[in-house]
Design a protein around this motif. Structure first.
Motif, PDB file in Angstrom:
ATOM      1  N   MET A 147       0.838  -1.212   0.000  1.00 29.21           N
ATOM      2  CA  MET A 147       0.000   0.000   0.000  1.00 29.21           C
ATOM      3  C   MET A 147       0.870   1.258   0.000  1.00 29.21           C
ATOM      4  O   MET A 147       0.531   2.254  -0.653  1.00 29.21           O
ATOM      5  CB  MET A 147      -0.924  -0.028   1.216  1.00 29.21           C
ATOM      6  N   LEU A 206       0.826   4.215  -2.761  1.00 32.66           N
ATOM      7  CA  LEU A 206       0.582   5.637  -2.468  1.00 32.66           C
ATOM      8  C   LEU A 206       1.681   6.505  -3.063  1.00 32.66           C
ATOM      9  O   LEU A 206       1.413   7.550  -3.654  1.00 32.66           O
ATOM     10  CB  LEU A 206       0.508   5.860  -0.952  1.00 32.66           C
ATOM     11  N   LEU A 266       1.605   9.543  -6.625  1.00 31.27           N
ATOM     12  CA  LEU A 266       1.913  10.989  -6.630  1.00 31.27           C
ATOM     13  C   LEU A 266       2.322  11.506  -8.022  1.00 31.27           C
ATOM     14  O   LEU A 266       1.819  12.539  -8.458  1.00 31.27           O
ATOM     15  CB  LEU A 266       2.988  11.315  -5.578  1.00 31.27           C
ATOM     16  N   LEU A 313      -2.683  16.599  -5.060  1.00 28.41           N
ATOM     17  CA  LEU A 313      -1.852  15.470  -4.615  1.00 28.41           C
ATOM     18  C   LEU A 313      -2.652  14.635  -3.618  1.00 28.41           C
ATOM     19  O   LEU A 313      -3.224  15.174  -2.677  1.00 28.41           O
ATOM     20  CB  LEU A 313      -0.567  15.975  -3.963  1.00 28.41           C
ATOM     21  N   GLY A 314      -2.678  13.356  -3.826  1.00 27.35           N
ATOM     22  CA  GLY A 314      -3.409  12.466  -2.916  1.00 27.35           C
ATOM     23  C   GLY A 314      -4.691  11.917  -3.525  1.00 27.35           C
ATOM     24  O   GLY A 314      -5.195  10.882  -3.086  1.00 27.35           O
ATOM     25  N   LEU A 315      -5.213  12.593  -4.564  1.00 31.97           N
ATOM     26  CA  LEU A 315      -6.480  12.135  -5.173  1.00 31.97           C
ATOM     27  C   LEU A 315      -6.347  10.721  -5.737  1.00 31.97           C
ATOM     28  O   LEU A 315      -7.166   9.844  -5.455  1.00 31.97           O
ATOM     29  CB  LEU A 315      -6.921  13.108  -6.278  1.00 31.97           C
ATOM     30  N   GLY A 367      -4.034   8.609  -4.961  1.00 33.43           N
ATOM     31  CA  GLY A 367      -3.699   7.698  -3.859  1.00 33.43           C
ATOM     32  C   GLY A 367      -4.971   7.112  -3.263  1.00 33.43           C
ATOM     33  O   GLY A 367      -5.082   5.904  -3.030  1.00 33.43           O
ATOM     34  N   LEU A 368      -5.941   7.995  -3.050  1.00 35.40           N
ATOM     35  CA  LEU A 368      -7.229   7.584  -2.469  1.00 35.40           C
ATOM     36  C   LEU A 368      -7.945   6.589  -3.398  1.00 35.40           C
ATOM     37  O   LEU A 368      -8.442   5.545  -2.947  1.00 35.40           O
ATOM     38  CB  LEU A 368      -8.099   8.835  -2.262  1.00 35.40           C
ATOM     39  N   ALA A 381      -6.001   3.230  -3.677  1.00 37.94           N
ATOM     40  CA  ALA A 381      -6.172   2.397  -2.475  1.00 37.94           C
ATOM     41  C   ALA A 381      -7.536   1.719  -2.500  1.00 37.94           C
ATOM     42  O   ALA A 381      -7.650   0.527  -2.166  1.00 37.94           O
ATOM     43  CB  ALA A 381      -6.019   3.267  -1.228  1.00 37.94           C
ATOM     44  N   TYR A 395      -8.038  -2.310  -2.776  1.00 42.92           N
ATOM     45  CA  TYR A 395      -8.729  -3.024  -1.702  1.00 42.92           C
ATOM     46  C   TYR A 395      -9.883  -3.854  -2.273  1.00 42.92           C
ATOM     47  O   TYR A 395     -10.021  -5.041  -1.966  1.00 42.92           O
ATOM     48  CB  TYR A 395      -9.247  -2.021  -0.663  1.00 42.92           C
ATOM     49  N   SER A 430      -4.230   9.959   2.223  1.00 43.47           N
ATOM     50  CA  SER A 430      -4.628  10.611   0.957  1.00 43.47           C
ATOM     51  C   SER A 430      -5.500  11.829   1.208  1.00 43.47           C
ATOM     52  O   SER A 430      -5.288  12.891   0.617  1.00 43.47           O
ATOM     53  CB  SER A 430      -5.381   9.627   0.065  1.00 43.47           C
ATOM     54  N   THR A 432      -3.477  14.637   2.501  1.00 45.29           N
ATOM     55  CA  THR A 432      -2.666  15.239   1.430  1.00 45.29           C
ATOM     56  C   THR A 432      -3.521  16.114   0.521  1.00 45.29           C
ATOM     57  O   THR A 432      -3.127  17.232   0.176  1.00 45.29           O
ATOM     58  CB  THR A 432      -1.996  14.123   0.591  1.00 45.29           C
ATOM     59  N   ILE A 433      -4.710  15.605   0.155  1.00 46.27           N
ATOM     60  CA  ILE A 433      -5.614  16.391  -0.707  1.00 46.27           C
ATOM     61  C   ILE A 433      -5.973  17.710  -0.029  1.00 46.27           C
ATOM     62  O   ILE A 433      -5.940  18.781  -0.641  1.00 46.27           O
ATOM     63  CB  ILE A 433      -6.910  15.602  -1.021  1.00 46.27           C
ATOM     64  N   ASP A 460      -2.952  20.086   0.071  1.00 48.93           N
ATOM     65  CA  ASP A 460      -2.597  20.586  -1.265  1.00 48.93           C
ATOM     66  C   ASP A 460      -3.650  21.551  -1.809  1.00 48.93           C
ATOM     67  O   ASP A 460      -3.308  22.596  -2.375  1.00 48.93           O
ATOM     68  CB  ASP A 460      -2.418  19.402  -2.229  1.00 48.93           C
ATOM     69  N   ARG A 505       5.523  18.828  -5.532  1.00 50.62           N
ATOM     70  CA  ARG A 505       5.073  18.761  -6.922  1.00 50.62           C
ATOM     71  C   ARG A 505       6.228  19.080  -7.876  1.00 50.62           C
ATOM     72  O   ARG A 505       6.428  18.397  -8.879  1.00 50.62           O
ATOM     73  CB  ARG A 505       3.932  19.763  -7.116  1.00 50.62           C
TER      74      ARG A 505
END
Lengths: 157, 274
Positions: free
Chosen positions: A47, A51, A55, A65-67, A69-70, A73, A77, B22, B25-26, B29, B39
């Motif tokens: 995982m 993640l 990035l 950033l992180g979209l 990743g979510l 995941a 899953y 996540s 982080t979102i 950001d 970035r």
């Protein structure tokens, strides 16, 4: 090695400058990358690695950033749970299940994008999930080929 | 009775951790813009991958160029030569107009606008995400590009620089749903805020007074409010003015003058941000 190569291929497919009229018909190669790992190699999937690898996908698409990743995941899953039951079925059934999983991922994406001030249209996300499901079979074959290649080269060493 | 959490698997725990990471982080950001350095670092690392992905397109254009006949090239050269002559004549007129404008401004006591430094840049790629109207240009920090600088084309405004990297920059187009732009109607000097709606061929002016004097065909230009864009850059042409009966506000739909979906060359206004 396999992870690195498949990830590199995915990044290349994402970074390729497609004509703008194709943007609605393009599959999400990032989703398909996670789908392959979640379905075919879930016992090797970390995982944390997922993640971190999400990035650059965020940077290439220009999303927060992180979209990804979510979403990655969530897909990983779901497919880890479903993996054993759909790994053996034919490509059409696999694509159908993948379409449903990607629709759920699209719903998550829609929700986050709305919260971050974008104006997403759900039917485009549905279309993207559909084209991704259509592309699943050829891309799976390509990833399998890469995995086979890395296994062979490791065995030769 | 079965306990509620007895079957909590390691995968579920990992999912919860990943989702928490996540979402955090979102949030950081998108709300605080605090991850620009991350970035930039990732984008710099992705440079070889991007160059590799451009290779097939470049090879294809090289092959097309090579296969073009010499006659066609000569014809193009001739037409470019004629166009160049016409532009030179236009430039002479422009010099005269500039001098006249400067004189008028001096007489009116208005400060002269100086420092128009334009840097030519090529669009390397368009974001493949259908909801994000961002392009990457091939000029960055090393060429003097900075965040917030306006990006224009020969036809009008394109957008503004939002992220800079050493050899590239991300430009947010004015049609992106998160972009807001202070504009004015060229004919009436009526001011408004143009917002992107996520479509390349459309921006909107919302919540204008119902009595606003705007008609289809009007040209919108930057108003200069907010001090980000110089006033007077052409932006869009009004296509439709919607006045719903019983509603206190009018709604204006306009089409960007620059062909955003087909652009390849743009100019970065370096004088802003200096």
């Amino acid at each position: 090695m396999t992870f690195g190569l498949t990830w590199l291929l995915t990044l290349l497919l994402i970074a390729f400058p497609y004509p703008s009229f194709l943007s609605l018909a393009l599959p999400h190669f990032g989703y398909l990358f996670v789908t392959w790992w979640g379905l075919m190699r879930n016992h090797q999937l970390s995982m944390t690695l997922l993640l971190v690898s999400s990035l650059p996908v965020d940077v290439l698409y220009g999303t927060a950033l992180g979209l990804h990743g979510l979403i990655f995941a969530s897909i990983a899953y779901a497919l880890t749970l479903l993996g054993p039951s759909i790994r053996q079925v034919n490509w059409l059934r696999q694509s159908t299940v993948i379409f449903v999983v990607l629709m759920i991922a699209s719903a998550v994406s829609y929700w986050v994008r709305t919260l971050t001030g974008q104006a997403p249209e759900f039917h485009i996300l549905v279309f993207q999930a559909f084209s991704s499901a259509l592309f699943w079979s050829p891309l799976c074959w390509l990833y399998d080929l890469l995995a086979q290649f890395t296994q062979d080269s490791e065995a030769q060493r | 009775m079965r306990p509620l959490f007895s079957e909590t698997s390691a995968a579920a725990v990992r999912l919860v951790v990943a989702v928490t990471f996540s979402v955090t982080t979102i949030f950081i950001d998108s709300r605080f813009n605090a991850l620009t350095l991350v970035r930039q670092t990732i984008k710099t690392g992705l440079w070889p991958v991007e160059q590799l992905s451009f290779l097939p397109g470049r090879l294809l254009s090289e092959v097309i160029q090579w296969s073009q006949s010499q006659n066609l090239i000569l014809q193009r050269l001739e037409s470019i030569g004629l166009e160049n002559q016409r532009l030179k004549t236009e430039q002479l007129k422009l010099h005269t107009l500039r001098a006249e404008n400067a004189e008028l401004r001096r007489l009116l006591g208005v400060k002269e606008r100086v420092n128009e430094r334009l840097l030519q840049a090529q669009i390397e790629r368009l974001s493949n995400d259908p909801f994000i109207h961002r392009v990457t240009i091939n000029r960055g920090l090393l060429a003097g590009v900075m965040m917030g600088q306006p990006v224009i084309s020969a036809d009008g405004l394109v957008g503004q620089v939002v992220v800079t990297y050493p050899n590239a920059a991300d430009v947010l187009m004015m049609t992106d749903a998160t972009h807001h732009l202070p504009v004015q109607v060229m004919r009436t000097r009526e001011r408004a805020i143009a917002v992107g709606v996520g479509r390349m061929d459309r921006i909107e002016l919302r919540n204008l007074p119902d009595t606003v004097d705007i008609v289809p065909g009007d040209i919108l230009e930057t108003s200069g409010l907010g001090a980000r864009f110089q006033p007077g850059i052409p932006v869009a042409e009004v296509k439709e003015v919607i006045r719903a009966p019983g509603q206190p506000f009018a709604w204006v739909v306009a089409e960007p003058l620059a062909p955003l979906a087909r652009l390849s060359l743009v100019m970065v206004d370096l004088s802003k941000g200096e």
